[in-house]
Design an enzyme around this catalytic site. Structure first.
Site, PDB file in Angstrom:
ATOM      1  N   ASP A 188       1.238  -7.099 -12.851  1.00  0.00           N
ATOM      2  CA  ASP A 188       1.484  -5.657 -12.850  1.00  0.00           C
ATOM      3  C   ASP A 188       2.556  -5.203 -11.874  1.00  0.00           C
ATOM      4  O   ASP A 188       2.614  -4.021 -11.518  1.00  0.00           O
ATOM      5  CB  ASP A 188       0.163  -4.947 -12.515  1.00  0.00           C
ATOM      6  CG  ASP A 188      -0.451  -5.482 -11.225  1.00  0.00           C
ATOM      7  OD1 ASP A 188       0.298  -6.053 -10.411  1.00  0.00           O
ATOM      8  OD2 ASP A 188      -1.670  -5.337 -11.032  1.00  0.00           O
ATOM      9  N   GLU A 215      -2.316 -12.787 -17.134  1.00  0.00           N
ATOM     10  CA  GLU A 215      -3.214 -11.818 -16.459  1.00  0.00           C
ATOM     11  C   GLU A 215      -3.112 -10.454 -17.146  1.00  0.00           C
ATOM     12  O   GLU A 215      -2.900  -9.418 -16.510  1.00  0.00           O
ATOM     13  CB  GLU A 215      -2.939 -11.697 -14.961  1.00  0.00           C
ATOM     14  CG  GLU A 215      -4.100 -11.102 -14.181  1.00  0.00           C
ATOM     15  CD  GLU A 215      -3.820 -10.972 -12.690  1.00  0.00           C
ATOM     16  OE1 GLU A 215      -3.233  -9.972 -12.283  1.00  0.00           O
ATOM     17  OE2 GLU A 215      -4.199 -11.895 -11.942  1.00  0.00           O
ATOM     18  N   GLU A 227       1.045  -0.010 -10.321  1.00  0.00           N
ATOM     19  CA  GLU A 227       0.636  -1.206 -11.070  1.00  0.00           C
ATOM     20  C   GLU A 227      -0.086  -0.901 -12.380  1.00  0.00           C
ATOM     21  O   GLU A 227       0.088  -1.602 -13.369  1.00  0.00           O
ATOM     22  CB  GLU A 227      -0.231  -2.116 -10.189  1.00  0.00           C
ATOM     23  CG  GLU A 227       0.520  -2.790  -9.043  1.00  0.00           C
ATOM     24  CD  GLU A 227       0.658  -1.916  -7.799  1.00  0.00           C
ATOM     25  OE1 GLU A 227       0.165  -0.758  -7.810  1.00  0.00           O
ATOM     26  OE2 GLU A 227       1.267  -2.378  -6.818  1.00  0.00           O
ATOM     27  N   HIS A 275      -1.800  -3.371   1.902  1.00  0.00           N
ATOM     28  CA  HIS A 275      -0.389  -3.149   1.563  1.00  0.00           C
ATOM     29  C   HIS A 275      -0.154  -2.135   0.448  1.00  0.00           C
ATOM     30  O   HIS A 275       0.980  -1.744   0.200  1.00  0.00           O
ATOM     31  CB  HIS A 275       0.282  -4.460   1.156  1.00  0.00           C
ATOM     32  CG  HIS A 275      -0.144  -4.963  -0.199  1.00  0.00           C
ATOM     33  ND1 HIS A 275       0.420  -4.483  -1.366  1.00  0.00           N
ATOM     34  CD2 HIS A 275      -1.083  -5.840  -0.574  1.00  0.00           C
ATOM     35  CE1 HIS A 275      -0.160  -5.089  -2.393  1.00  0.00           C
ATOM     36  NE2 HIS A 275      -1.080  -5.909  -1.943  1.00  0.00           N
ATOM     37  N   HIS A 296       1.408  -7.570   6.067  1.00  0.00           N
ATOM     38  CA  HIS A 296       2.465  -7.510   5.057  1.00  0.00           C
ATOM     39  C   HIS A 296       3.792  -7.159   5.728  1.00  0.00           C
ATOM     40  O   HIS A 296       3.809  -6.504   6.772  1.00  0.00           O
ATOM     41  CB  HIS A 296       2.075  -6.440   4.031  1.00  0.00           C
ATOM     42  CG  HIS A 296       2.867  -6.469   2.761  1.00  0.00           C
ATOM     43  ND1 HIS A 296       4.153  -6.008   2.696  1.00  0.00           N
ATOM     44  CD2 HIS A 296       2.557  -6.904   1.518  1.00  0.00           C
ATOM     45  CE1 HIS A 296       4.603  -6.146   1.451  1.00  0.00           C
ATOM     46  NE2 HIS A 296       3.645  -6.698   0.718  1.00  0.00           N
ATOM     47  N   ARG A 336       0.814   0.593  -2.150  1.00  0.00           N
ATOM     48  CA  ARG A 336       1.724   1.730  -2.032  1.00  0.00           C
ATOM     49  C   ARG A 336       0.976   3.056  -1.921  1.00  0.00           C
ATOM     50  O   ARG A 336       1.337   3.915  -1.114  1.00  0.00           O
ATOM     51  CB  ARG A 336       2.641   1.759  -3.261  1.00  0.00           C
ATOM     52  CG  ARG A 336       4.107   1.891  -2.963  1.00  0.00           C
ATOM     53  CD  ARG A 336       4.915   1.518  -4.194  1.00  0.00           C
ATOM     54  NE  ARG A 336       5.717   0.335  -3.935  1.00  0.00           N
ATOM     55  CZ  ARG A 336       6.966   0.361  -3.516  1.00  0.00           C
ATOM     56  NH1 ARG A 336       7.580   1.495  -3.304  1.00  0.00           N
ATOM     57  NH2 ARG A 336       7.631  -0.761  -3.295  1.00  0.00           N
TER      58      ARG A 336
HETATM   59  C1  UD1 Z   1       4.674  -5.480  -4.342  1.00  0.00           C
HETATM   60  C2  UD1 Z   1       4.140  -5.033  -5.693  1.00  0.00           C
HETATM   61  C3  UD1 Z   1       2.625  -4.956  -5.653  1.00  0.00           C
HETATM   62  C4  UD1 Z   1       2.017  -6.243  -5.143  1.00  0.00           C
HETATM   63  C5  UD1 Z   1       2.650  -6.605  -3.816  1.00  0.00           C
HETATM   64  C6  UD1 Z   1       2.135  -7.944  -3.338  1.00  0.00           C
HETATM   65  C7  UD1 Z   1       5.472  -3.430  -6.982  1.00  0.00           C
HETATM   66  C8  UD1 Z   1       5.872  -2.017  -7.159  1.00  0.00           C
HETATM   67  N1  UD1 Z   1       4.633  -3.684  -5.977  1.00  0.00           N
HETATM   68  O1  UD1 Z   1       4.354  -4.441  -3.424  1.00  0.00           O
HETATM   69  O2  UD1 Z   1       2.141  -4.703  -6.963  1.00  0.00           O
HETATM   70  O3  UD1 Z   1       0.628  -6.053  -4.973  1.00  0.00           O
HETATM   71  O4  UD1 Z   1       4.068  -6.701  -3.983  1.00  0.00           O
HETATM   72  O5  UD1 Z   1       2.367  -8.137  -1.978  1.00  0.00           O
HETATM   73  O6  UD1 Z   1       5.908  -4.284  -7.702  1.00  0.00           O
HETATM   74  N2  UD1 Z   1       9.256  -7.203   2.477  1.00  0.00           N
HETATM   75  C9  UD1 Z   1       9.981  -8.109   3.224  1.00  0.00           C
HETATM   76  N3  UD1 Z   1       9.897  -9.440   2.871  1.00  0.00           N
HETATM   77  C10 UD1 Z   1       9.130  -9.893   1.855  1.00  0.00           C
HETATM   78  C11 UD1 Z   1       8.401  -8.956   1.116  1.00  0.00           C
HETATM   79  C12 UD1 Z   1       8.474  -7.616   1.420  1.00  0.00           C
HETATM   80  O7  UD1 Z   1      10.667  -7.761   4.158  1.00  0.00           O
HETATM   81  O8  UD1 Z   1       9.106 -11.109   1.608  1.00  0.00           O
HETATM   82  C13 UD1 Z   1       9.325  -5.764   2.845  1.00  0.00           C
HETATM   83  C14 UD1 Z   1      10.685  -5.135   2.434  1.00  0.00           C
HETATM   84  O9  UD1 Z   1      11.043  -4.186   3.412  1.00  0.00           O
HETATM   85  C15 UD1 Z   1      10.338  -4.447   1.118  1.00  0.00           C
HETATM   86  C16 UD1 Z   1       8.919  -3.965   1.418  1.00  0.00           C
HETATM   87  O10 UD1 Z   1       8.312  -5.036   2.148  1.00  0.00           O
HETATM   88  O11 UD1 Z   1      11.237  -3.408   0.813  1.00  0.00           O
HETATM   89  C17 UD1 Z   1       8.069  -3.618   0.223  1.00  0.00           C
HETATM   90  O12 UD1 Z   1       8.122  -4.636  -0.787  1.00  0.00           O
HETATM   91  P1  UD1 Z   1       7.843  -4.235  -2.335  1.00  0.00           P
HETATM   92  O13 UD1 Z   1       7.933  -5.461  -3.180  1.00  0.00           O
HETATM   93  O14 UD1 Z   1       8.680  -3.088  -2.705  1.00  0.00           O
HETATM   94  O15 UD1 Z   1       6.386  -3.651  -2.309  1.00  0.00           O
HETATM   95  P2  UD1 Z   1       4.996  -4.349  -1.985  1.00  0.00           P
HETATM   96  O16 UD1 Z   1       4.153  -3.349  -1.284  1.00  0.00           O
HETATM   97  O17 UD1 Z   1       5.213  -5.666  -1.401  1.00  0.00           O
HETATM   98  N1  UDP Z   2      -1.904 -14.195   0.689  1.00  0.00           N
HETATM   99  C1  UDP Z   2      -1.171 -15.123   1.409  1.00  0.00           C
HETATM  100  N2  UDP Z   2      -0.832 -14.846   2.705  1.00  0.00           N
HETATM  101  C2  UDP Z   2      -1.175 -13.673   3.304  1.00  0.00           C
HETATM  102  C3  UDP Z   2      -1.907 -12.716   2.549  1.00  0.00           C
HETATM  103  C4  UDP Z   2      -2.248 -13.002   1.234  1.00  0.00           C
HETATM  104  O1  UDP Z   2      -0.855 -16.209   0.915  1.00  0.00           O
HETATM  105  O2  UDP Z   2      -0.827 -13.481   4.481  1.00  0.00           O
HETATM  106  C5  UDP Z   2      -2.245 -14.508  -0.727  1.00  0.00           C
HETATM  107  C6  UDP Z   2      -3.691 -14.353  -1.135  1.00  0.00           C
HETATM  108  O3  UDP Z   2      -4.416 -15.556  -0.983  1.00  0.00           O
HETATM  109  C7  UDP Z   2      -3.578 -13.962  -2.599  1.00  0.00           C
HETATM  110  C8  UDP Z   2      -2.272 -13.224  -2.678  1.00  0.00           C
HETATM  111  O4  UDP Z   2      -1.533 -13.574  -1.510  1.00  0.00           O
HETATM  112  O5  UDP Z   2      -3.441 -15.126  -3.421  1.00  0.00           O
HETATM  113  C9  UDP Z   2      -2.506 -11.746  -2.715  1.00  0.00           C
HETATM  114  O6  UDP Z   2      -1.279 -11.110  -2.540  1.00  0.00           O
HETATM  115  P1  UDP Z   2      -1.148  -9.596  -2.160  1.00  0.00           P
HETATM  116  O7  UDP Z   2      -2.376  -9.106  -1.480  1.00  0.00           O
HETATM  117  O8  UDP Z   2       0.146  -9.466  -1.431  1.00  0.00           O
HETATM  118  O9  UDP Z   2      -0.927  -8.900  -3.575  1.00  0.00           O
HETATM  119  P2  UDP Z   2      -1.910  -8.351  -4.701  1.00  0.00           P
HETATM  120  O10 UDP Z   2      -2.830  -9.442  -5.076  1.00  0.00           O
HETATM  121  O11 UDP Z   2      -2.581  -7.145  -4.136  1.00  0.00           O
HETATM  122  O12 UDP Z   2      -0.980  -7.978  -5.795  1.00  0.00           O
END
Ligand code: UD1
Ligand code: UDP
Length: 372
Positions: A96, A118, A132, A205, A238, A207
């Site tokens: 999602d 999924e 999502e 984390h 995160h 949004r």
């Molecule tokens: C995204 C997904 C969410 C998922 C989550 C898993 C969307 C809209 N959201 O949300 O569904 O649950 O990933 O974690 O698709 N950042 C870094 N390095 C990284 C990753 C993130 O610096 O490796 C920081 C950046 O500033 C980035 C911000 O985190 O802009 C947000 O990342 P983003 O992918 O937009 O949203 P998530 O909250 O991670």
């Molecule tokens: N996870 C990880 N390291 C972390 C936190 C989570 O490897 O520091 C793994 C966790 O085991 C799970 C996945 O990341 O498999 C969940 O990701 P996240 O919570 O970022 O996203 P969501 O599942 O909410 O989309």
């Protein structure tokens, strides 16, 4: 030979789809192409390394504090050339995220069949989780193959009018990913710090929780930790700067919590397996903790994973400070309430989801998962 392209871009997608990449690579009738969007960078790369998956394409779209507009526009612009060059028979997307939705949309524009891994999870509120729930519903309109993790998810799709012959019950690939991660002899300095105390495992984390809801969540956690010297909380935070600011403001200086950098999936599963309980707004962690018998307080208003609620291992507590405070306190002080939640169950799969999906794509036939 069928050409299957897998497109993913965030940590949870990578964790759940890399085992499928590796399964597909063993199939003689399938040519596998991997395209990552790089919606996440460090958190994606760490998973690619663990599963030894080397992308053929990396769109490298991530920027700090990216908006939904940034992600959507960047992927749509960059993925077109990759799809036109590779001309895959099927593109697989997962779950999602915006990566999944926008990649499916691009496939629709080019009339390339989409397979949705999924598929069928629902809250039916497009603002929770946001964005999502919209993303997964929109992908379901487009997708040709719907790999539902559970019977409930399959029923959701069929009730929405999807052709039942396009819906397959496979189990969730996260259970496949978990087969080899937890070890009895696992050690980590943070676990040494916890010692004989109760490990409280925290992640956050979402949004829709950014801002005041996240502050309330953190305030509740801090109050409970302050009253319970037996607890040691570990919170791999995160990388979103907005999450980090809120955690710093509310949890900074609390010596019963260690806020650490994201851990890799191997560490994460071992922490889950050893914790006393977990507080999270994550989706994936709601699927993992039940199989370790660990209670999860889900800090969200809705969940698309009712199987864990039904099994009794998840409790939906929302983001109200008093509600989180009282539920967390109850599980620390009331043995019966804790015992009622702390039992291992596995409503999400049997570790063979990747094999089933590969069978469907390669052979056109499979043995459905009947558990859950
Ligand atoms: C995204 C997904 C969410 C998922 C989550 C898993 C969307 C809209 N959201 O949300 O569904 O649950 O990933 O974690 O698709 N950042 C870094 N390095 C990284 C990753 C993130 O610096 O490796 C920081 C950046 O500033 C980035 C911000 O985190 O802009 C947000 O990342 P983003 O992918 O937009 O949203 P998530 O909250 O991670
Ligand atoms: N996870 C990880 N390291 C972390 C936190 C989570 O490897 O520091 C793994 C966790 O085991 C799970 C996945 O990341 O498999 C969940 O990701 P996240 O919570 O970022 O996203 P969501 O599942 O909410 O989309």
């Amino acid at each position: 030979m069928k050409k299957i392209m897998l497109v993913f871009g965030t940590r949870p997608e990578a964790i759940k789809i890399c085992p499928l990449v590796n399964e597909l690579k063993t199939r003689k009738g399938i040519q596998t192409v991997v395209c990552v969007t790089g919606q996440h960078r460090q958190m994606l790369d760490s998973v690619l390394e663990i599963f030894n998956v080397k992308p053929d394409y990396d769109l490298s779209i991530m920027k700090e504090g990216q908006t939904l507009f940034d992600i959507t526009a960047a992927i749509l612009e960059k993925i077109k050339a990759v799809l036109e060059k590779e001309k895959p028979d099927v593109v697989l997307v997962h779950g999602d995220t915006s990566t999944a939705f926008v990649s499916a949309l691009a496939c629709f524009y080019l009339q390339i069949p989409v397979g949705h891994v999924e598929a069928g999870l629902r809250t039916r509120n497009i603002y929770s989780p946001y964005p999502e729930e919209f993303n997964r519903q929109a992908i379901s309109i487009i997708s040709r193959y719907n790999f539902a993790p559970t019977r409930l998810a399959a029923d959701n799709l069929i009730n929405e009018g999807k052709d039942p012959s396009s819906v397959y019950i496979t189990g969730n690939t996260v259970i496949d990913a978990m087969q080899h991660t937890v070890r009895d002899d696992y050690r980590h300095p943070e676990l040494d710090w916890v010692g004989d105390g109760k490990l409280i495992f925290i992640t956050a984390h979402r949004r829709e929780n950014l801002g005041e809801p996240m502050h309330r969540m953190f305030r509740a956690i801090r109050r409970v930790l302050g009253e319970h010297p037996e607890c040691r909380a570990v919170y791999p935070i995160h990388m979103n700067p907005a999450v980090r600011r809120a955690a710093d403001e509310e949890l900074g200086g609390c010596d019963r919590i260690h806020i650490i950098e994201p851990i890799d999936v191997f560490d994460c599963h071992n922490f889950e397996a050893r914790c006393y309980l977990c507080l999270t707004d994550s989706g994936g962690i709601q699927e993992e903790c039940p199989s370790y018998g660990k209670p999860v307080l889900v800090m969200r208003d809705t969940t698309e994973r009712p199987e864990g609620l039904r099994a009794g291992t998840l409790r939906l507590v929302g983001t109200d400070e008093e509600v989180i405070y009282s539920n967390f306190t109850e599980l620390l002080e009331n043995k019966d309430a804790y015992g009622a939640m702390a039992h291992a169950c596995n409503p999400y799969g049997d570790g063979r989801a990747c094999k089933r999906i590969a069978d469907i794509l390669e052979l056109g036939t499979y043995e459905p998962w009947t558990g859950g």
